[in-house]
Write a protein that holds these residues in place. Structure first.
Motif, short mmCIF file in Angstrom:
data_model
loop_
_atom_site.label_atom_id
_atom_site.label_comp_id
_atom_site.label_asym_id
_atom_site.label_seq_id
_atom_site.Cartn_x
_atom_site.Cartn_y
_atom_site.Cartn_z
N SER A 148 2.19 26.54 -33.25
CA SER A 148 3.00 25.33 -33.22
C SER A 148 2.45 24.31 -34.22
CB SER A 148 3.01 24.71 -31.81
OG SER A 148 1.70 24.32 -31.42
N TYR A 149 3.35 23.51 -34.72
CA TYR A 149 3.01 22.49 -35.71
C TYR A 149 3.83 21.24 -35.37
CZ TYR A 149 2.22 20.25 -40.26
OH TYR A 149 1.86 19.37 -41.26
N ALA A 150 3.16 20.17 -35.00
CA ALA A 150 3.84 18.95 -34.57
C ALA A 150 3.40 17.78 -35.43
CB ALA A 150 3.56 18.66 -33.09
N ALA A 151 4.35 16.90 -35.75
CA ALA A 151 4.07 15.71 -36.54
C ALA A 151 4.36 14.47 -35.71
CB ALA A 151 4.93 15.70 -37.81
N ASN A 152 3.54 13.46 -35.90
CA ASN A 152 3.71 12.21 -35.17
C ASN A 152 3.54 11.04 -36.14
OD1 ASN A 152 3.95 10.32 -33.08
ND2 ASN A 152 1.75 10.28 -32.75
N TYR A 153 4.56 10.18 -36.20
CA TYR A 153 4.51 9.00 -37.05
C TYR A 153 4.65 7.76 -36.16
CZ TYR A 153 5.73 12.55 -40.52
OH TYR A 153 5.76 13.68 -41.29
N ALA A 154 3.83 6.76 -36.40
CA ALA A 154 3.86 5.59 -35.51
C ALA A 154 3.42 4.34 -36.26
CB ALA A 154 2.95 5.81 -34.30
N MET A 155 3.86 3.20 -35.70
CA MET A 155 3.42 1.89 -36.17
C MET A 155 2.42 1.34 -35.15
SD MET A 155 5.13 1.23 -38.97
CE MET A 155 4.89 -0.53 -39.11
N TYR A 156 1.60 0.42 -35.57
CA TYR A 156 0.71 -0.25 -34.62
C TYR A 156 1.56 -1.10 -33.68
CZ TYR A 156 -3.15 1.15 -37.60
OH TYR A 156 -4.05 1.88 -38.32
N ASP A 157 1.35 -0.95 -32.40
CA ASP A 157 2.19 -1.63 -31.41
C ASP A 157 1.40 -2.61 -30.55
OD1 ASP A 157 0.70 0.19 -30.07
OD2 ASP A 157 2.36 1.27 -29.16
N ASP A 158 0.23 -3.01 -31.00
CA ASP A 158 -0.59 -3.97 -30.26
C ASP A 158 -0.12 -5.38 -30.63
OD1 ASP A 158 -2.48 -5.29 -28.82
OD2 ASP A 158 -4.16 -4.83 -30.16
N GLN A 159 0.80 -5.93 -29.83
CA GLN A 159 1.43 -7.20 -30.16
C GLN A 159 0.59 -8.38 -29.66
OE1 GLN A 159 4.29 -7.55 -31.99
NE2 GLN A 159 4.17 -5.34 -32.31
N ARG A 160 0.54 -9.43 -30.48
CA ARG A 160 -0.17 -10.66 -30.15
C ARG A 160 0.72 -11.86 -30.48
NH1 ARG A 160 -5.69 -9.44 -29.49
NH2 ARG A 160 -5.79 -7.19 -29.10
N LEU A 161 0.31 -13.03 -30.00
CA LEU A 161 0.98 -14.28 -30.36
C LEU A 161 0.27 -14.89 -31.58
CD1 LEU A 161 1.59 -15.80 -26.82
CD2 LEU A 161 3.33 -14.97 -28.41
N ALA A 162 1.05 -15.33 -32.54
CA ALA A 162 0.51 -15.79 -33.82
C ALA A 162 0.05 -17.24 -33.76
CB ALA A 162 1.55 -15.63 -34.92
N PHE A 163 -0.84 -17.59 -34.69
CA PHE A 163 -1.32 -18.95 -34.92
C PHE A 163 -1.90 -19.57 -33.65
CE2 PHE A 163 2.08 -18.39 -38.14
CZ PHE A 163 1.33 -18.58 -39.28
#
Length: 535
Positions: A240-255
């Motif tokens: 088997s060969y699996a691919a995973n693509y993701a963005m960083y999802d650790d959300q914070r409040l700015a400033f």
């Protein structure tokens, strides 16, 4: 959008026609059965139709649970085969109280009632797994689902079971040769699949091609000579060969106004004139990652049963598994925790620089998530109300990013390669005796071997803000030139724009690599005898 199913009560002509046909078939079958029953009274043969299916499998699982004095749930071969399970862990997830972990869309380890201290046995005897040589746990990522005929999950302790599992015990069961019908049994299975994204591969020269499809193949031979002698040989192979693509999802409040302070919008990014009541959700790091998991599994089983006279019988089992697993990944990101002004320059601390007296929170090396710059485009967002520490009701506007213009002091990319190679051999040789009355005895010899080879290599490059550089001729850490990057979230996938070439060595000041590995092996030899005498 998910559309809800609409039920219409008005019957159509086609539905009435089908119902009428089915009703006439049932009536005809009843009449035929009555005729055959009457004929049987005159000595004629009545044909019997036996239907095997999932219902029989469920009945056997229920019987195991009902007749056992412990808290136990079971799955049988039909339960395993009716779903496209890759490993036996995938099959066990359907048992109440069992929680599994997944890696690259395949089940690996499991917990019973939330705890990982689960003991594993094979046909009621000790099972040696390469994943848990030095610990107690259940990891079946190297065991294909087709190698197992069933499994019992015990959720309570019993004196008759092997000790070691705090939260439970999983007893894996192989196919018993004596359960086969008389004669020769041959079964084969081949499955092919290919992911829409994992099929595209790129070599070291940048050339793209299509990967081979994943496969899952098994072959089963069995022979039963009227229950006097029976044998099973089976083999399994999968890739088997699996691919995973993701963005960083650790959300914070700015400033944030200082560490753990209140957020605000000092740049008035939404142009509404309110800098105090507007909050913005941002990721802690602006970046992306991808990983590719490749697994090759091989397995084989051999089982033998024979009757030696009326009182003796023997059984032998060989269970072999082998797996090679490659987990390759790369990630890159621009830090969103601090801006460049948060770091000292040539020995001058941030709070001592010009302007720090008018905005003391602006020049401190703390996690304030203040790297957004002018030109950032915000979404409409919405309002929410909360109660503050003084018990007063507060209303704020909260917005998300459509286009983020970022001035980040840190850029870092990481390439990793994790390799696991495992192999295990579990054997059992058993001699049983019964006097056909009230005495039974068994002598069992168990031999097992397991080994695991682990390698991990990581290579990092970039320019993190904490890196000490002194190249300008002035004593102290050099001033940080931030990375100007833009991220557009409005498309199907986020688009990153960076004016310079990130492969330019002048932009990359840190090169660091490290590796680790371990070789683990174990052996098991046990001789066991059991005797039962009924008074």
């Amino acid at each position: 959008m998910i559309e809800r199913c609409k039920i219409k009560t008005r019957k159509k002509a086609l539905a009435l026609a089908i119902s009428s046909a089915l009703l006439s078939s049932i009536t005809l079958a009843q009449e035929t059965l009555e005729d055959e029953t009457l004929d049987s009274e005159d000595g004629f043969f009545v044909e019997e139709v036996v239907v095997w299916g999932v219902r029989a499998a469920q009945a056997r699982a229920i019987d195991i649970k009902r007749d056992n004095a412990n808290i136990v749930d079971s799955i049988v071969a039909e339960d395993i085969g009716k779903m496209p399970d890759t490993t036996i862990t995938d099959s066990l997830q359907r048992i109440t109280g069992v929680q599994i972990s997944r890696e690259a869309n395949e089940g690996t380890s499991l917990n019973v009632r939330g705890m990982p201290q689960v003991l594993t046995t094979l046909n009621g005897e000790q099972f040696l797994s390469p994943w848990t040589i030095t610990s107690v746990g259940a990891n079946y990522s190297d065991v294909p689902a087709g190698m197992i005929a069933g499994a019992d999950v015990y959720k309570s302790q019993s004196a008759s079971a092997i000790s070691g599992g705090i939260s439970g015990l999983v007893d894996l069961k192989t196919y018993a040769p004596s359960d086969l019908e008389s004669g020769l049994t041959v079964k084969g299975k081949v499955e092919l699949s290919q992911g829409s994204r994992s099929k595209n591969v790129t070599d070291t020269q940048g050339n793209q091609s299509t990967s081979d499809p994943d496969h899952n193949a098994s072959l089963f031979f069995g022979y039963n000579m009227d229950d006097k002698f029976s044998v099973i040989v089976s083999g399994f192979d999968s890739s088997s060969y699996a691919a995973n693509y993701a963005m960083y999802d650790d959300q914070r409040l700015a400033f944030l106004q200082g560490r753990n302070g209140s957020p605000h919008d000092p740049l008035d990014l939404n142009n509404n004139g309110d800098t105090a009541n507007d909050w913005i959700l941002v990721p802690s790091e602006f970046g992306a990652r991808s990983s590719f998991m490749e697994r090759d599994r091989t397995g084989a089983t051999f089982s033998f049963e024979a009757d030696i006279g009326e009182n003796f019988s023997t059984r032998a089992d060989i269970f072999y598994t082998k797996m090679e697993q490659y987990d390759r990944g790369v990630k890159a990101g621009f830090s969103g925790a601090n801006r460049a002004e948060a770091y000292e320059v040539n020995g001058v601390l941030p709070m001592n620089r010009a302007g720090a007296d008018t905005d003391p929170n602006q020049y401190r090396e703390e996690e304030q998530y203040d790297v957004l710059t002018s030109g950032t485009l915000l979404g409409e967002g919405g309002q929410f109300t909360y109660t503050d520490i003084d018990g007063n009701s507060q209303t704020r506007n909260i917005a998300t990013l459509l286009v983020a213009n970022v001035a980040s002091p840190s850029f870092q990319s990481v390439s990793t390669n994790d390799i696991n190679r495992t192999a295990a051999l579990n054997t059992n040789f058993e001699l049983n005796y019964t006097n056909l009355d009230n005495f039974d005895a068994s002598l069992r010899f168990i031999h097992a071997e397991a080994e695991k080879s682990f390698r991990k290599v990581s290579f990092e490059q970039g320019t993190p803000g904490w890196l000490w550089r002194d190249e300008d001729g002035v004593s102290g850490k050099d001033e940080i030139i931030p990375f100007e990057v833009s991220v557009d979230y409005r498309g199907e996938f986020p688009a990153f724009s960076f004016a310079d070439d990130l492969t330019d060595t002048s932009l990359l000041s840190l090169y660091r690599g490290y590796g680790e590995g371990a070789e683990t092996s174990a052996g098991l030899d046990a001789l066991r005898t059991d005797m039962t005498y009924q008074l």
